[in-house]
Design a protein around this motif. Structure first.
Motif, PDB file in Angstrom:
ATOM      1  N   PRO A  13       0.805  -1.228   0.000  1.00 48.85           N
ATOM      2  CA  PRO A  13       0.000   0.000   0.000  1.00 48.85           C
ATOM      3  C   PRO A  13       0.838   1.278   0.000  1.00 48.85           C
ATOM      4  N   THR A  14       2.031   1.244   0.585  1.00 47.74           N
ATOM      5  CA  THR A  14       2.838   2.464   0.623  1.00 47.74           C
ATOM      6  C   THR A  14       3.324   2.891  -0.759  1.00 47.74           C
ATOM      7  N   SER A  15       3.432   1.941  -1.702  1.00 54.29           N
ATOM      8  CA  SER A  15       3.855   2.281  -3.064  1.00 54.29           C
ATOM      9  C   SER A  15       2.685   2.340  -4.042  1.00 54.29           C
ATOM     10  N   GLY A  16       1.461   2.144  -3.535  1.00 51.83           N
ATOM     11  CA  GLY A  16       0.300   2.156  -4.429  1.00 51.83           C
ATOM     12  C   GLY A  16       0.132   0.868  -5.205  1.00 51.83           C
ATOM     13  N   THR A  17       0.602  -0.250  -4.638  1.00 51.23           N
ATOM     14  CA  THR A  17       0.489  -1.549  -5.301  1.00 51.23           C
ATOM     15  C   THR A  17      -0.512  -2.420  -4.554  1.00 51.23           C
ATOM     16  N   ASP A  18      -1.634  -2.681  -5.232  1.00 54.70           N
ATOM     17  CA  ASP A  18      -2.667  -3.552  -4.660  1.00 54.70           C
ATOM     18  C   ASP A  18      -3.246  -4.471  -5.727  1.00 54.70           C
ATOM     19  N   LEU A  19      -2.398  -4.930  -6.635  1.00 52.08           N
ATOM     20  CA  LEU A  19      -2.813  -5.754  -7.762  1.00 52.08           C
ATOM     21  C   LEU A  19      -3.461  -7.051  -7.288  1.00 52.08           C
ATOM     22  N   SER A  20      -4.543  -7.435  -7.956  1.00 50.91           N
ATOM     23  CA  SER A  20      -5.203  -8.708  -7.705  1.00 50.91           C
ATOM     24  C   SER A  20      -5.488  -9.370  -9.055  1.00 50.91           C
ATOM     25  N   VAL A  32      -8.279  -8.955 -13.711  1.00 50.29           N
ATOM     26  CA  VAL A  32      -7.245  -8.181 -13.038  1.00 50.29           C
ATOM     27  C   VAL A  32      -7.859  -6.911 -12.485  1.00 50.29           C
ATOM     28  N   SER A  33      -7.536  -6.602 -11.241  1.00 53.71           N
ATOM     29  CA  SER A  33      -7.984  -5.343 -10.644  1.00 53.71           C
ATOM     30  C   SER A  33      -6.845  -4.786  -9.797  1.00 53.71           C
ATOM     31  N   GLY A  34      -6.998  -3.545  -9.394  1.00 59.45           N
ATOM     32  CA  GLY A  34      -5.967  -2.902  -8.593  1.00 59.45           C
ATOM     33  C   GLY A  34      -4.922  -2.226  -9.458  1.00 59.45           C
ATOM     34  N   GLN A  35      -3.828  -1.848  -8.809  1.00 58.45           N
ATOM     35  CA  GLN A  35      -2.807  -1.061  -9.484  1.00 58.45           C
ATOM     36  C   GLN A  35      -1.412  -1.522  -9.061  1.00 58.45           C
ATOM     37  N   ILE A  36      -0.444  -1.117  -9.849  1.00 59.63           N
ATOM     38  CA  ILE A  36       0.955  -1.291  -9.507  1.00 59.63           C
ATOM     39  C   ILE A  36       1.597   0.088  -9.572  1.00 59.63           C
ATOM     40  N   ARG A  37       2.137   0.515  -8.433  1.00 63.63           N
ATOM     41  CA  ARG A  37       2.703   1.857  -8.296  1.00 63.63           C
ATOM     42  C   ARG A  37       1.721   2.937  -8.758  1.00 63.63           C
ATOM     43  N   GLY A  38       0.454   2.729  -8.411  1.00 61.88           N
ATOM     44  CA  GLY A  38      -0.579   3.704  -8.701  1.00 61.88           C
ATOM     45  C   GLY A  38      -1.090   3.701 -10.124  1.00 61.88           C
TER      46      GLY A  38
END
Length: 141
Positions: free
Chosen positions: A62-69, A117-123
Protein backbone atom coordinates in the motif's frame (compact mmCIF):
# COMPACT_ATOMS: atom_id res chain seq x y z
CA UNK A 1 13.12 -20.38 -20.96
CA UNK A 2 12.33 -17.67 -23.43
CA UNK A 3 9.50 -15.53 -22.10
CA UNK A 4 7.71 -12.93 -24.20
CA UNK A 5 4.65 -10.75 -23.80
CA UNK A 6 2.34 -8.56 -25.83
CA UNK A 7 3.63 -5.14 -24.68
CA UNK A 8 6.87 -3.48 -23.76
CA UNK A 9 7.31 -2.79 -20.06
CA UNK A 10 9.95 -1.44 -17.71
CA UNK A 11 9.49 -4.77 -15.86
CA UNK A 12 10.22 -7.32 -18.66
CA UNK A 13 8.77 -10.80 -19.06
CA UNK A 14 12.14 -12.43 -18.30
CA UNK A 15 11.55 -11.57 -14.65
CA UNK A 16 8.66 -14.01 -14.45
CA UNK A 17 11.15 -16.92 -14.45
CA UNK A 18 13.97 -15.58 -12.26
CA UNK A 19 13.03 -17.74 -9.22
CA UNK A 20 12.70 -14.70 -6.94
CA UNK A 21 8.93 -14.61 -6.31
CA UNK A 22 9.17 -14.20 -2.58
CA UNK A 23 10.97 -10.86 -2.68
CA UNK A 24 8.92 -7.75 -2.01
CA UNK A 25 10.56 -5.68 -4.75
CA UNK A 26 8.75 -5.17 -8.05
CA UNK A 27 12.18 -5.43 -9.67
CA UNK A 28 11.71 -9.24 -9.69
CA UNK A 29 8.19 -9.24 -11.22
CA UNK A 30 6.79 -9.06 -14.74
CA UNK A 31 4.57 -5.98 -14.89
CA UNK A 32 2.67 -5.34 -18.11
CA UNK A 33 2.32 -1.90 -19.65
CA UNK A 34 -1.50 -2.05 -19.27
CA UNK A 35 -4.17 -3.96 -17.33
CA UNK A 36 -6.57 -5.43 -19.93
CA UNK A 37 -5.71 -8.13 -22.47
CA UNK A 38 -2.28 -9.02 -21.06
CA UNK A 39 -0.43 -12.31 -21.50
CA UNK A 40 3.00 -13.85 -21.12
CA UNK A 41 4.35 -16.82 -23.09
CA UNK A 42 7.12 -19.13 -21.88
CA UNK A 43 8.98 -21.14 -24.55
CA UNK A 44 11.40 -24.06 -24.28
CA UNK A 45 13.94 -24.88 -27.00
CA UNK A 46 13.01 -28.58 -26.75
CA UNK A 47 9.73 -30.27 -25.75
CA UNK A 48 9.10 -30.94 -22.06
CA UNK A 49 6.51 -33.10 -20.33
CA UNK A 50 4.64 -30.76 -18.01
CA UNK A 51 2.26 -31.83 -15.26
CA UNK A 52 1.74 -28.69 -13.21
CA UNK A 53 2.77 -25.14 -12.62
CA UNK A 54 2.60 -22.58 -9.86
CA UNK A 55 1.68 -18.95 -10.45
CA UNK A 56 2.76 -16.26 -7.97
CA UNK A 57 0.89 -12.99 -7.66
CA UNK A 58 2.54 -9.63 -7.06
CA UNK A 59 2.75 -8.79 -3.36
CA UNK A 60 0.63 -5.90 -2.11
CA UNK A 61 2.44 -2.79 -0.94
CA UNK A 62 0.00 0.00 0.00
CA UNK A 63 2.84 2.46 0.62
CA UNK A 64 3.85 2.28 -3.06
CA UNK A 65 0.30 2.16 -4.43
CA UNK A 66 0.49 -1.55 -5.30
CA UNK A 67 -2.67 -3.55 -4.66
CA UNK A 68 -2.81 -5.75 -7.76
CA UNK A 69 -5.20 -8.71 -7.70
CA UNK A 70 -5.28 -11.38 -10.43
CA UNK A 71 -8.59 -13.18 -10.04
CA UNK A 72 -8.22 -15.67 -12.88
CA UNK A 73 -5.95 -16.80 -15.71
CA UNK A 74 -6.33 -19.02 -18.77
CA UNK A 75 -3.36 -21.24 -19.60
CA UNK A 76 -2.87 -22.46 -23.16
CA UNK A 77 -0.43 -25.34 -23.59
CA UNK A 78 1.31 -25.45 -26.97
CA UNK A 79 3.51 -27.75 -29.02
CA UNK A 80 4.82 -26.56 -32.36
CA UNK A 81 2.44 -23.56 -32.20
CA UNK A 82 -0.57 -25.93 -31.91
CA UNK A 83 -2.77 -25.97 -28.84
CA UNK A 84 -2.52 -29.33 -27.05
CA UNK A 85 -4.37 -28.34 -23.89
CA UNK A 86 -6.06 -25.50 -22.08
CA UNK A 87 -6.80 -24.71 -18.46
CA UNK A 88 -9.84 -22.47 -18.75
CA UNK A 89 -9.47 -20.94 -15.29
CA UNK A 90 -6.93 -20.99 -12.49
CA UNK A 91 -8.90 -19.06 -9.91
CA UNK A 92 -7.20 -16.33 -7.86
CA UNK A 93 -3.43 -16.04 -8.14
CA UNK A 94 -1.98 -15.61 -4.66
CA UNK A 95 1.41 -14.08 -3.74
CA UNK A 96 2.19 -17.32 -1.86
CA UNK A 97 1.58 -19.29 -5.06
CA UNK A 98 -1.39 -20.92 -6.77
CA UNK A 99 -0.93 -24.51 -7.96
CA UNK A 100 -2.38 -25.60 -11.30
CA UNK A 101 -2.23 -29.35 -11.97
CA UNK A 102 -3.23 -31.26 -15.10
CA UNK A 103 -2.53 -34.61 -16.79
CA UNK A 104 1.02 -34.73 -18.21
CA UNK A 105 1.32 -33.05 -21.62
CA UNK A 106 4.28 -32.61 -23.95
CA UNK A 107 4.68 -28.91 -24.68
CA UNK A 108 7.27 -26.45 -25.93
CA UNK A 109 5.40 -23.31 -24.85
CA UNK A 110 2.69 -22.10 -22.50
CA UNK A 111 0.72 -18.89 -22.78
CA UNK A 112 -0.74 -17.40 -19.60
CA UNK A 113 -3.57 -14.94 -20.21
CA UNK A 114 -4.55 -12.72 -17.29
CA UNK A 115 -8.36 -12.63 -17.35
CA UNK A 116 -9.58 -10.93 -14.20
CA UNK A 117 -7.25 -8.18 -13.04
CA UNK A 118 -7.98 -5.34 -10.64
CA UNK A 119 -5.97 -2.90 -8.59
CA UNK A 120 -2.81 -1.06 -9.48
CA UNK A 121 0.95 -1.29 -9.51
CA UNK A 122 2.70 1.86 -8.30
CA UNK A 123 -0.58 3.70 -8.70
CA UNK A 124 -1.07 2.73 -12.37
CA UNK A 125 -3.63 0.29 -13.81
CA UNK A 126 -1.42 -2.62 -14.84
CA UNK A 127 -1.33 -6.43 -14.84
CA UNK A 128 1.51 -8.73 -13.83
CA UNK A 129 2.85 -11.84 -12.14
CA UNK A 130 5.71 -12.26 -9.71
CA UNK A 131 6.74 -15.70 -10.96
CA UNK A 132 5.77 -18.79 -12.96
CA UNK A 133 7.23 -22.07 -11.73
CA UNK A 134 6.80 -25.21 -13.82
CA UNK A 135 6.96 -28.88 -12.88
CA UNK A 136 8.30 -30.56 -16.00
CA UNK A 137 10.93 -32.91 -17.36
CA UNK A 138 12.44 -33.55 -20.76
CA UNK A 139 9.95 -35.24 -23.05
CA UNK A 140 10.79 -38.84 -23.93
CA UNK A 141 9.17 -38.83 -27.37
Amino acid sequence: WQPDTNRASPFPAARVVDRRAREDSLAVAWVAAARAGQWVTLRWPIPVEMRSLRLYGVRRDPTSGTDLSVGDCRIILLRGERQVGVIAGTGPVMPEGTDVSFPPLVVDAIRIELLDVSGQIRGAPRAGLAEVETIARLALD
